[in-house]
Design an enzyme around this catalytic site. Structure first.
Site, PDB file in Angstrom:
ATOM      1  N   ARG A   1      -1.858   4.929  -2.295  1.00  0.00           N
ATOM      2  CA  ARG A   1      -0.179   5.293  -2.825  1.00  0.00           C
ATOM      3  C   ARG A   1      -0.019   6.600  -2.612  1.00  0.00           C
ATOM      4  NH1 ARG A   1      -0.816   1.558  -7.879  1.00  0.00           N
ATOM      5  NH2 ARG A   1       0.036  -0.460  -7.193  1.00  0.00           N
TER       6      ARG A   1
ATOM      7  N   HIS B   1      -0.781  -4.172  -4.893  1.00  0.00           N
ATOM      8  CA  HIS B   1      -0.952  -4.671  -6.272  1.00  0.00           C
ATOM      9  C   HIS B   1      -2.490  -4.757  -6.321  1.00  0.00           C
ATOM     10  CE1 HIS B   1      -1.353  -6.936  -9.894  1.00  0.00           C
ATOM     11  NE2 HIS B   1      -2.226  -7.458  -9.299  1.00  0.00           N
TER      12      HIS B   1
END
Length: 152
Positions: free
Chosen positions: A105, A118
């Protein structure tokens, strides 16, 4: 050696659309984790509501389900020593603005609503999520030739 555990990792629609699937898989493989299962699918709203059931009372829940249903996802099961905890570190913080460079991320995301991936947050949730996304016969048991080069 301690027992190996499994985690559920899903590349979200924005990660798929941006062509990051290979890069994400590469990072998990290079770390030494073993891919046990993978499928490419467009999850139904009902399936996604079940997956995110613990967030159902949050104001962002409808938008999350809509976003996750907006395109295909890559659902995976990875196995390795401390793979749940280490996988979460590799992903970075839920909010990309709080993620360090070098994390998935931190390197590829800007906003929390488009955070591309996820990962299970505990061994218990990993077991639940794996059971929701995969049938037992879809989990492939094999010994990687790299196993003895990764683990003592």
């Amino acid at each position: 050696m301690a027992n190996l555990e499994r985690t559920f990792i899903a590349i979200k629609p924005d990660g798929v659309q941006r062509g990051l699937v290979g890069e994400i898989i590469k990072r998990f493989e290079q770390k030494g984790f073993r891919l046990v299962a993978m499928k490419f699918l467009r999850a139904s709203e009902e399936h996604l509501k079940q997956h995110y059931i613990d967030l159902k009372d949050r104001p962002f829940f409808p938008g999350l389900v809509k976003y996750m249903n907006s395109g295909p996802v890559v659902a995976m099961v990875w196995e390795g020593l401390n793979v749940v905890k280490t996988g979460r570190v590799m992903l970075g913080e839920t909010n990309p603005a709080d993620s360090k460079p070098g994390t998935i991320r931190g390197d590829f995301c800007i906003q929390v609503g488009r955070n591309i991936i996820h990962g299970s947050d505990s061994v218990e949730s990993a077991e639940k999520e794996i059971g929701l996304w995969f049938k037992p016969e879809e989990l492939i048991d094999y010994k990687s030739c790299a196993h003895d080069w990764v683990y003592e």
